[in-house]
Write a protein that holds these residues in place. Sequence first.
Motif, PDB file in Angstrom:
ATOM      1  N   TYR A  33      48.760  45.009 -21.024  1.00 24.93           N
ATOM      2  CA  TYR A  33      48.038  43.834 -20.486  1.00 24.93           C
ATOM      3  C   TYR A  33      49.280  42.842 -19.487  1.00 24.93           C
ATOM      4  O   TYR A  33      50.424  43.047 -20.452  1.00 24.93           O
ATOM      5  N   TYR A  35      49.804  39.788 -18.389  1.00 23.48           N
ATOM      6  CA  TYR A  35      49.489  38.027 -18.195  1.00 23.48           C
ATOM      7  C   TYR A  35      50.589  37.504 -17.518  1.00 23.48           C
ATOM      8  O   TYR A  35      51.494  37.330 -16.905  1.00 23.48           O
ATOM      9  N   GLN A  37      51.114  33.455 -16.566  1.00 20.59           N
ATOM     10  CA  GLN A  37      51.535  32.024 -17.042  1.00 20.59           C
ATOM     11  C   GLN A  37      51.811  30.723 -16.491  1.00 20.59           C
ATOM     12  O   GLN A  37      53.229  31.115 -15.794  1.00 20.59           O
ATOM     13  N   PHE A  88      56.032  33.069 -15.350  1.00 19.32           N
ATOM     14  CA  PHE A  88      56.331  33.350 -16.534  1.00 19.32           C
ATOM     15  C   PHE A  88      55.130  34.517 -16.628  1.00 19.32           C
ATOM     16  O   PHE A  88      54.366  34.120 -17.051  1.00 19.32           O
ATOM     17  N   LEU A  90      53.993  37.651 -18.777  1.00 17.53           N
ATOM     18  CA  LEU A  90      53.672  38.628 -19.842  1.00 17.53           C
ATOM     19  C   LEU A  90      53.268  39.564 -20.081  1.00 17.53           C
ATOM     20  O   LEU A  90      51.873  40.399 -19.052  1.00 17.53           O
ATOM     21  N   PHE A 105      52.681  40.722 -28.208  1.00 12.46           N
ATOM     22  CA  PHE A 105      53.545  40.542 -26.640  1.00 12.46           C
ATOM     23  C   PHE A 105      54.912  40.377 -26.702  1.00 12.46           C
ATOM     24  O   PHE A 105      55.977  41.006 -27.742  1.00 12.46           O
ATOM     25  N   GLY A 106      55.170  41.413 -25.722  1.00  7.94           N
ATOM     26  CA  GLY A 106      56.873  41.026 -25.060  1.00  7.94           C
ATOM     27  C   GLY A 106      56.727  39.974 -24.947  1.00  7.94           C
ATOM     28  O   GLY A 106      56.584  38.609 -25.174  1.00  7.94           O
ATOM     29  N   GLN A 107      58.672  39.667 -24.555  1.00  8.44           N
ATOM     30  CA  GLN A 107      59.426  38.001 -24.840  1.00  8.44           C
ATOM     31  C   GLN A 107      58.694  37.171 -23.781  1.00  8.44           C
ATOM     32  O   GLN A 107      59.388  36.228 -23.198  1.00  8.44           O
TER      33      GLN A 107
END
Lengths: 114, 115
Positions: A33, A35, A37, A88, A90, A105-107
């Motif tokens: 996925y 996303y 933010q 941002f 993600l 999740f990644g950073q």
Amino acid sequence: DGGITQSPKYLFRKEGQNVTLSCEQNLNHDAMYWYRQDPGQGLRLIYYSQIVNDFQKGDIAEGYSVSREKKESFPLTVTSAQKNPTAFYLCASRPRDRVITEAFFGQGTRLTVV
Amino acid sequence: AQKVTQAQTEISVVEKEDVTLDCVYETRDTTYYLFWYKQPPSGELVFLIRRNSFDEQNEISGRYSWNFQKSTSSFNFTITASQVVDSAVYFCALSDPANTDKLIFGTGTRLQVFP
């Protein structure tokens, strides 16, 4: 260690340029996925992929593109058609062998248009 | 429509205080999952808990506890004896009943714990 790696951590782009964000996972997860933010808006789904060579638009896909040529990789391209790309980003992944598991999740990558 | 509401935008507490983060959800489905994630300053979302709609038992994990009440469509999160390391943004999320691959996130609550 198993996990999700996003690169780069910070990215600057000039207006009118396309840019690609990398997301790699070694968790052997089928679903991946992207996303976005923004402050005060939570996470909004851009694109997701359930299997290799297949992906679906999320809630805010306009101005973005993805590919899923390998199970481990799900790069996101922010095109010049995206009107407000500073955000941002993600990446996440999830196994699909169990019902409704949690996502990992990644950073994140912070993209700034200059 | 499916929706997650986290009405508290920001909460500030002093260390050792207890704090509760509210989460209210809307869904038309009878089978769904709820999640809580923590986002520290590093940016990565860290999974805290998953709860399915058939399990209304409250859960405790160390200083963390969760209160799931279907009657009020709420899934609140309490941190007991808060610590500075608890400072983060906390997100509540709901599985989309129309598409189990999607999660619907709330807007998050920023928790600041001061020493």
